[in-house]
Design a protein around this motif. Structure first.
Motif, PDB file in Angstrom:
ATOM      1  N   THR A  53     -12.104   5.758  -8.456  1.00 50.54           N
ATOM      2  CA  THR A  53     -11.130   5.634  -7.380  1.00 50.54           C
ATOM      3  C   THR A  53     -11.893   5.719  -6.065  1.00 50.54           C
ATOM      4  O   THR A  53     -12.449   6.769  -5.740  1.00 50.54           O
ATOM      5  N   PRO A  54     -11.932   4.611  -5.334  1.00 48.39           N
ATOM      6  CA  PRO A  54     -12.666   4.625  -4.067  1.00 48.39           C
ATOM      7  C   PRO A  54     -11.963   5.529  -3.045  1.00 48.39           C
ATOM      8  O   PRO A  54     -10.764   5.783  -3.159  1.00 48.39           O
ATOM      9  N   PRO A  55     -12.719   6.010  -2.050  1.00 48.56           N
ATOM     10  CA  PRO A  55     -12.122   6.908  -1.052  1.00 48.56           C
ATOM     11  C   PRO A  55     -10.980   6.242  -0.284  1.00 48.56           C
ATOM     12  O   PRO A  55     -10.026   6.904   0.111  1.00 48.56           O
ATOM     13  N   ARG A  56     -11.083   4.963  -0.046  1.00 46.00           N
ATOM     14  CA  ARG A  56     -10.012   4.183   0.576  1.00 46.00           C
ATOM     15  C   ARG A  56      -9.643   3.092  -0.420  1.00 46.00           C
ATOM     16  O   ARG A  56     -10.518   2.541  -1.086  1.00 46.00           O
ATOM     17  N   PRO A  57      -8.362   2.760  -0.545  1.00 45.98           N
ATOM     18  CA  PRO A  57      -7.967   1.794  -1.574  1.00 45.98           C
ATOM     19  C   PRO A  57      -8.571   0.404  -1.350  1.00 45.98           C
ATOM     20  O   PRO A  57      -8.523  -0.123  -0.244  1.00 45.98           O
ATOM     21  N   LEU A  58      -9.148  -0.136  -2.410  1.00 46.06           N
ATOM     22  CA  LEU A  58      -9.571  -1.531  -2.392  1.00 46.06           C
ATOM     23  C   LEU A  58      -8.317  -2.376  -2.635  1.00 46.06           C
ATOM     24  O   LEU A  58      -7.257  -1.853  -2.951  1.00 46.06           O
ATOM     25  N   SER A  59      -8.429  -3.676  -2.499  1.00 47.43           N
ATOM     26  CA  SER A  59      -7.255  -4.561  -2.556  1.00 47.43           C
ATOM     27  C   SER A  59      -6.392  -4.347  -3.797  1.00 47.43           C
ATOM     28  O   SER A  59      -5.165  -4.272  -3.696  1.00 47.43           O
ATOM     29  N   HIS A  60      -7.009  -4.260  -4.964  1.00 48.25           N
ATOM     30  CA  HIS A  60      -6.222  -4.133  -6.190  1.00 48.25           C
ATOM     31  C   HIS A  60      -5.553  -2.763  -6.292  1.00 48.25           C
ATOM     32  O   HIS A  60      -4.417  -2.666  -6.754  1.00 48.25           O
ATOM     33  N   HIS A  61      -6.237  -1.730  -5.833  1.00 48.35           N
ATOM     34  CA  HIS A  61      -5.618  -0.402  -5.778  1.00 48.35           C
ATOM     35  C   HIS A  61      -4.451  -0.432  -4.791  1.00 48.35           C
ATOM     36  O   HIS A  61      -3.386   0.134  -5.059  1.00 48.35           O
ATOM     37  N   LEU A  62      -4.652  -1.082  -3.658  1.00 48.23           N
ATOM     38  CA  LEU A  62      -3.613  -1.181  -2.633  1.00 48.23           C
ATOM     39  C   LEU A  62      -2.380  -1.900  -3.194  1.00 48.23           C
ATOM     40  O   LEU A  62      -1.246  -1.458  -2.976  1.00 48.23           O
ATOM     41  N   MET A  63      -2.585  -2.983  -3.930  1.00 48.34           N
ATOM     42  CA  MET A  63      -1.443  -3.717  -4.493  1.00 48.34           C
ATOM     43  C   MET A  63      -0.658  -2.855  -5.475  1.00 48.34           C
ATOM     44  O   MET A  63       0.574  -2.866  -5.470  1.00 48.34           O
ATOM     45  N   VAL A  64      -1.339  -2.100  -6.312  1.00 45.49           N
ATOM     46  CA  VAL A  64      -0.650  -1.192  -7.240  1.00 45.49           C
ATOM     47  C   VAL A  64       0.100  -0.128  -6.439  1.00 45.49           C
ATOM     48  O   VAL A  64       1.261   0.183  -6.744  1.00 45.49           O
ATOM     49  N   ASP A  65      -0.532   0.396  -5.389  1.00 50.12           N
ATOM     50  CA  ASP A  65       0.121   1.403  -4.543  1.00 50.12           C
ATOM     51  C   ASP A  65       1.368   0.841  -3.862  1.00 50.12           C
ATOM     52  O   ASP A  65       2.383   1.540  -3.732  1.00 50.12           O
ATOM     53  N   ILE A  66       1.321  -0.413  -3.414  1.00 50.99           N
ATOM     54  CA  ILE A  66       2.479  -1.033  -2.752  1.00 50.99           C
ATOM     55  C   ILE A  66       3.641  -1.163  -3.729  1.00 50.99           C
ATOM     56  O   ILE A  66       4.787  -0.837  -3.395  1.00 50.99           O
ATOM     57  N   VAL A  67       3.359  -1.644  -4.949  1.00 52.40           N
ATOM     58  CA  VAL A  67       4.418  -1.755  -5.960  1.00 52.40           C
ATOM     59  C   VAL A  67       5.057  -0.383  -6.180  1.00 52.40           C
ATOM     60  O   VAL A  67       6.292  -0.254  -6.208  1.00 52.40           O
ATOM     61  N   GLU A  68       4.234   0.655  -6.295  1.00 47.49           N
ATOM     62  CA  GLU A  68       4.752   2.004  -6.531  1.00 47.49           C
ATOM     63  C   GLU A  68       5.490   2.548  -5.316  1.00 47.49           C
ATOM     64  O   GLU A  68       6.485   3.264  -5.464  1.00 47.49           O
ATOM     65  N   ALA A  69       5.056   2.193  -4.111  1.00 47.40           N
ATOM     66  CA  ALA A  69       5.728   2.656  -2.893  1.00 47.40           C
ATOM     67  C   ALA A  69       7.146   2.089  -2.797  1.00 47.40           C
ATOM     68  O   ALA A  69       8.019   2.694  -2.168  1.00 47.40           O
ATOM     69  N   GLY A  96      11.751  -5.215 -13.659  1.00 46.58           N
ATOM     70  CA  GLY A  96      12.117  -6.562 -14.065  1.00 46.58           C
ATOM     71  C   GLY A  96      11.580  -7.680 -13.189  1.00 46.58           C
ATOM     72  O   GLY A  96      11.906  -8.847 -13.401  1.00 46.58           O
ATOM     73  N   LYS A  97      10.752  -7.370 -12.238  1.00 45.92           N
ATOM     74  CA  LYS A  97      10.163  -8.401 -11.379  1.00 45.92           C
ATOM     75  C   LYS A  97       9.008  -9.066 -12.112  1.00 45.92           C
ATOM     76  O   LYS A  97       8.270  -8.425 -12.860  1.00 45.92           O
ATOM     77  N   VAL A  98       8.848 -10.374 -11.863  1.00 44.42           N
ATOM     78  CA  VAL A  98       7.724 -11.135 -12.409  1.00 44.42           C
ATOM     79  C   VAL A  98       7.034 -11.798 -11.220  1.00 44.42           C
ATOM     80  O   VAL A  98       7.662 -12.530 -10.458  1.00 44.42           O
ATOM     81  N   ILE A  99       5.734 -11.507 -11.075  1.00 44.21           N
ATOM     82  CA  ILE A  99       4.966 -11.978  -9.918  1.00 44.21           C
ATOM     83  C   ILE A  99       3.790 -12.794 -10.425  1.00 44.21           C
ATOM     84  O   ILE A  99       3.006 -12.321 -11.244  1.00 44.21           O
ATOM     85  N   SER A 100       3.661 -14.017  -9.927  1.00 43.59           N
ATOM     86  CA  SER A 100       2.545 -14.886 -10.302  1.00 43.59           C
ATOM     87  C   SER A 100       1.246 -14.314  -9.741  1.00 43.59           C
ATOM     88  O   SER A 100       1.214 -13.803  -8.615  1.00 43.59           O
ATOM     89  N   ALA A 101       0.175 -14.398 -10.521  1.00 41.70           N
ATOM     90  CA  ALA A 101      -1.116 -13.841 -10.090  1.00 41.70           C
ATOM     91  C   ALA A 101      -2.260 -14.577 -10.769  1.00 41.70           C
ATOM     92  O   ALA A 101      -2.069 -15.242 -11.790  1.00 41.70           O
ATOM     93  N   ARG A 102      -3.437 -14.433 -10.196  1.00 44.75           N
ATOM     94  CA  ARG A 102      -4.632 -14.904 -10.890  1.00 44.75           C
ATOM     95  C   ARG A 102      -4.923 -13.907 -12.006  1.00 44.75           C
ATOM     96  O   ARG A 102      -4.725 -12.699 -11.830  1.00 44.75           O
ATOM     97  N   PRO A 103      -5.414 -14.391 -13.151  1.00 45.67           N
ATOM     98  CA  PRO A 103      -5.716 -13.458 -14.247  1.00 45.67           C
ATOM     99  C   PRO A 103      -6.687 -12.347 -13.839  1.00 45.67           C
ATOM    100  O   PRO A 103      -6.506 -11.199 -14.238  1.00 45.67           O
ATOM    101  N   SER A 104      -7.697 -12.672 -13.044  1.00 42.01           N
ATOM    102  CA  SER A 104      -8.666 -11.645 -12.659  1.00 42.01           C
ATOM    103  C   SER A 104      -8.015 -10.535 -11.836  1.00 42.01           C
ATOM    104  O   SER A 104      -8.292  -9.352 -12.056  1.00 42.01           O
ATOM    105  N   ASP A 105      -7.127 -10.902 -10.907  1.00 43.67           N
ATOM    106  CA  ASP A 105      -6.418  -9.897 -10.117  1.00 43.67           C
ATOM    107  C   ASP A 105      -5.469  -9.095 -10.999  1.00 43.67           C
ATOM    108  O   ASP A 105      -5.390  -7.869 -10.899  1.00 43.67           O
TER     109      ASP A 105
END
Length: 158
Positions: A53-69, A96-105
């Motif tokens: 867990t980086p000291p500041r959220p990287l993009s993928h951590h941030l996206m998970v945090d936004i969904v949870e927020a 129940g949300k479905v969000i299109s994404a790149r597989p790597s993300d």
């Protein structure tokens, strides 16, 4: 549409192009699904695989945090198909949300959120490669490689 659970084997570097490949393995089938990805995504997957867990959220951590927020959480990732040479994925939330994404993300986010990854069975059949019978020495060497590779190994390569 049949779905098969897959697990992240890791990221390998395809030579001579030094192109990162995300390698997924069907949990109950002798099939691998290789997906070419970018260096930044390879780095994110490597960090998430190690549970860092980086000291500041990287993009993928941030996206998970936004969904949870927003009061939701990631329930699963689905590698849904392929159009030409581009793989497609979806993020599925508990709400129940479905969000299109790149597989790597999507895979990086699934590792962070600790949720399962599934792939379309037809996709694995059409785009996957058969897993060879395990060579215990080779498996041990690959695990050793994965244990000692770092995100910095993927940076600055052209």
């Amino acid at each position: 549409m049949a779905r098969i659970e897959v697990e992240v084997v890791g990221v390998r570097i395809e030579l001579p192009a030094n192109q990162p490949i995300l390698l997924l393995k069907a949990v109950n089938l002798p099939q691998y699904l290789p997906i070419w990805i970018g260096a930044a995504e390879a780095n994110a997957i490597g960090i998430a695989q190690r549970g860092l867990t980086p000291p500041r959220p990287l993009s993928h951590h941030l996206m998970v945090d936004i969904v949870e927020a927003y009061g939701d959480s990631l329930s699963e990732v689905f590698i849904s198909g392929r159009e030409h040479h581009t793989f497609l994925a979806e993020l599925h939330t508990e709400g129940g949300k479905v969000i299109s994404a790149r597989p790597s993300d999507a895979v990086a986010m699934s590792l962070i959120a600790e949720c399962p990854i599934y792939a379309d069975e037809d996709l694995i059949t059409e785009s996957g490669i058969e897993a060879p019978a395990p060579d215990e020495e080779e498996v041990a060497q690959f695990r050793e490689f994965l244990d000692h590779v770092s995100p910095e190994d993927f940076e600055g390569r052209s």
